[in-house]
Motif scaffolding. Structure first.
Motif, mmCIF file in Angstrom:
data_model
loop_
_atom_site.group_PDB
_atom_site.id
_atom_site.type_symbol
_atom_site.label_atom_id
_atom_site.label_comp_id
_atom_site.label_asym_id
_atom_site.label_seq_id
_atom_site.Cartn_x
_atom_site.Cartn_y
_atom_site.Cartn_z
ATOM 1 N N PHE A 1 40.397 43.710 42.114
ATOM 2 C CA PHE A 1 41.088 43.844 43.405
ATOM 3 C C PHE A 1 40.610 42.902 44.496
ATOM 4 O O PHE A 1 41.224 42.866 45.560
ATOM 5 C CB PHE A 1 41.017 45.284 43.943
ATOM 6 N N PHE A 2 39.535 42.157 44.279
ATOM 7 C CA PHE A 2 39.054 41.294 45.355
ATOM 8 C C PHE A 2 40.200 40.398 45.836
ATOM 9 O O PHE A 2 40.917 39.862 45.017
ATOM 10 C CB PHE A 2 37.883 40.430 44.861
ATOM 11 N N PRO A 3 40.428 40.199 47.138
ATOM 12 C CA PRO A 3 39.616 40.609 48.288
ATOM 13 C C PRO A 3 40.059 41.923 48.916
ATOM 14 O O PRO A 3 39.720 42.184 50.062
ATOM 15 C CB PRO A 3 39.845 39.452 49.264
ATOM 16 N N ARG A 4 40.788 42.713 48.187
ATOM 17 C CA ARG A 4 41.172 44.031 48.699
ATOM 18 C C ARG A 4 40.177 45.063 48.164
ATOM 19 O O ARG A 4 39.315 44.748 47.350
ATOM 20 C CB ARG A 4 42.617 44.336 48.285
ATOM 21 N N HIS B 1 35.603 28.900 38.597
ATOM 22 C CA HIS B 1 36.786 28.386 39.303
ATOM 23 C C HIS B 1 36.483 27.039 39.965
ATOM 24 O O HIS B 1 37.354 26.178 40.066
ATOM 25 C CB HIS B 1 37.264 29.399 40.358
ATOM 26 N N ASP C 1 38.008 25.277 36.531
ATOM 27 C CA ASP C 1 39.431 25.337 36.902
ATOM 28 C C ASP C 1 39.797 24.282 37.939
ATOM 29 O O ASP C 1 40.934 23.798 37.962
ATOM 30 C CB ASP C 1 39.783 26.721 37.465
ATOM 31 N N THR C 2 38.856 23.934 38.812
ATOM 32 C CA THR C 2 39.172 22.985 39.885
ATOM 33 C C THR C 2 38.645 21.584 39.581
ATOM 34 O O THR C 2 39.386 20.609 39.638
ATOM 35 C CB THR C 2 38.615 23.494 41.231
ATOM 36 N N ARG D 1 35.113 26.200 53.219
ATOM 37 C CA ARG D 1 36.422 25.987 52.593
ATOM 38 C C ARG D 1 37.543 25.842 53.618
ATOM 39 O O ARG D 1 38.618 25.336 53.315
ATOM 40 C CB ARG D 1 36.732 27.102 51.609
ATOM 41 N N GLY E 1 38.126 23.559 48.726
ATOM 42 C CA GLY E 1 37.475 24.813 49.112
ATOM 43 C C GLY E 1 37.903 25.895 48.137
ATOM 44 O O GLY E 1 39.057 25.928 47.728
ATOM 45 N N ILE E 2 36.980 26.762 47.769
ATOM 46 C CA ILE E 2 37.236 27.741 46.708
ATOM 47 C C ILE E 2 37.022 29.164 47.206
ATOM 48 O O ILE E 2 35.999 29.457 47.823
ATOM 49 C CB ILE E 2 36.265 27.507 45.524
ATOM 50 N N THR E 3 37.984 30.027 46.935
ATOM 51 C CA THR E 3 37.779 31.472 47.072
ATOM 52 C C THR E 3 37.964 32.085 45.694
ATOM 53 O O THR E 3 38.949 31.800 45.015
ATOM 54 C CB THR E 3 38.796 32.095 48.039
ATOM 55 N N VAL E 4 37.027 32.894 45.282
ATOM 56 C CA VAL E 4 37.104 33.511 43.952
ATOM 57 C C VAL E 4 38.239 34.524 43.897
ATOM 58 O O VAL E 4 38.615 35.108 44.910
ATOM 59 C CB VAL E 4 35.745 34.174 43.621
ATOM 60 N N GLU E 5 38.788 34.711 42.707
ATOM 61 C CA GLU E 5 39.881 35.673 42.491
ATOM 62 C C GLU E 5 39.654 36.457 41.205
ATOM 63 O O GLU E 5 39.051 35.927 40.271
ATOM 64 C CB GLU E 5 41.216 34.933 42.305
ATOM 65 N N ASP F 1 40.246 37.471 37.560
ATOM 66 C CA ASP F 1 40.728 36.513 36.564
ATOM 67 C C ASP F 1 40.138 36.885 35.203
ATOM 68 O O ASP F 1 39.030 36.484 34.873
ATOM 69 C CB ASP F 1 40.287 35.107 36.992
#
Lengths: 309, 309
Positions: B90-93, B133, B137-138, B236, B254-258, B260
């Motif tokens: 659920f991140f960032p919730r 990521h 991934d990036t 980021r 800039g990276i924000t984790v999700e 996955d």
């Protein structure tokens, strides 16, 4: 922004257009300008209160979306502003795609298939992922396998036929006689009129049965070869049916669709290869969502109903 | 069930153990009995109110989890009761992994690496996915590329070193002298003491810089070869830094984790191959979450702090 909201459970007339706050995407999310949002049977069940998945109203319905990335929160690298994307965000929690904008986790979106317009792309995620999770992720169907798909002219069924065909399976499907041309054009090798013919008498030694209609569990299980798999998206909680399948030496799997960008990427690749095309029966302007819900509930649709913005 | 809740923003002392309702998993979700939940810097920032990602309290903190599947909602086929799983739901919730149970979408979980205990597995998702990521991934790092990782002894950094090494990169890292043995054991080819040495004078023609510390943007960009990539998980949102990188002919991400599950599966495979092991500095019983938060905020940790249940 404008959105289709409802303040109470009820008939399609509870749907109304209202001015609401545009969602603010969180880190990892993007804001999508909705161009099309398809309606699925579950939308009508949530709207009416029959399956109150979102709790009490008010809420904005809708999961399927195709649109254009309007804003990217810094930190997201998978998409840029202007990219055309499609997906089924947040299911089974609230997403709210029946609106001008929706905030979506970047990993719940994929690139829109280039050869599909927004209406066709919006018709794909929930129905297509349901078929993909059933036939590929769960049944792992392979070339040469014999697959029976119940209700092959339906929202999930018509995509399942194409996916099974693309993977080289021998595809048998049930549909009313008037829809036999349709399902054959999709790639079905055999079409059975469930109203006049006993499908169980005409099929045997199947590898997989996918039931998208419900009510055919025991008869379907009897058509499977030993260790064959019955996949249902309807009676997925029927423990007694599962027990009977297993007692007969067959396997049982109930499926609930989930957000899955990897699946969306596979579906997009199939679409771009010309192997998968959602059938949009009708597009309805977003402002007339109530009419679209009434159509869905008429039971007379073939393929998908899509709201356009 | 018992959970670590907070009723107001503030110091670690706002964390309290309370009896709350056990979450009910929705269709597509499973209920996980939490065995371990790691703490990340963002937990402290959400707790204090510095980054109010979850809105106003009350809420249950926590995203990283390792545990055992307690209940599967019919319709989920990826896991069975009793499976050991890990993830960052659920991140960032709100997810609420600092609790005895958490409800998680099945596609935000993967199998726990067999050779890691729950504490080590819980240390992996957020920090490991951030590194994955960023680098894979990036940056798509490849064998032979020269990669600089800032703060290689940190939560993200110590995993990034191992991932870069496993992919065949030449790995340079910054760390205080006392941590050089640690980062070399992880696989770093060169360690630079950022307190006494100018990393920018010792590195050049880099393919990728991963900044997990912040504050090294311009100097890092200067060490990149033309078209090299600066990846930051800190600045980021720094559009001016991005513009300077691009003006210099370098790339910026800039990276924000999700959440996955595919990334989790890759991380688990690396762990099981012996190429990736999270460093757990200390485990703290769930009942003493406030102490664990104080440790995180001390700035003196090396590796991860993990709550155990």
């Amino acid at each position: 922004m404008r959105a289709v909201i409802q303040r109470e459970f009820g008939s399609p007339q509870v749907l109304e257009l209202a001015e609401v706050q545009t969602p603010t995407p969180l880190p990892s999310e993007v804001l999508v300008r909705v161009r099309a949002a398809s309606i699925n049977p579950i939308d009508a069940m949530v709207r009416s209160g029959a399956f109150p998945l979102l709790g009490e109203p008010p809420f904005i319905l809708g999961w399927d979306v195709s649109g254009v990335v309007e804003h990217v929160v810094p930190g997201v690298t998978r998409f840029e502003v202007g990219d055309e994307v499609y997906g089924m965000p947040f299911f089974p929690r609230a997403a709210g795609t029946f609106a001008e904008f929706v905030a979506v986790p970047s990993r719940q979106l994929a690139r829109k298939p280039r050869n599909l317009d927004h209406a066709a792309a919006a018709a794909l995620p929930m129905a297509g992922l349901t078929a993909w999770h059933s036939l590929v992720d769960t049944a792992h169907i392979e070339a040469g396998q014999r697959v029976l798909i119940h209700a092959g002219a339906g929202g999930v069924g018509h995509l399942a036929i194409q996916i099974a065909k693309a993977r080289g399976a021998y595809v048998i499907t049930t549909a009313s006689a008037a829809k036999h041309d349709f399902v054959r054009e999709l790639g079905a090798h055999e079409a059975i009129d469930y109203r006049t013919q006993d499908f169980a008498a005409k099929t045997r030694a199947l590898d997989v049965v996918l039931d998208t209609a419900g009510g055919y569990g025991d008869a379907s299980i009897a058509t499977l070869k030993p260790n064959g798999l019955f996949v249902t998206i309807v009676e997925r909680t029927d423990a007694a049916l599962k027990a009977r399948a297993e007692a007969a030496g067959r396997r049982f799997a109930g499926i609930t669709v989930e957000p899955d960008h990897v699946g969306l990427e596979h579906l997009a690749a199939l679409a771009e290869a010309g192997s998968l095309r959602p059938h949009v029966q009708q597009t309805v302007p977003f402002e007339h969502a109530a009419e679209a819900h009434a159509l869905i509930e008429s039971g007379r649709t073939e393929g998908k109903i899509v709201l356009t913005l």
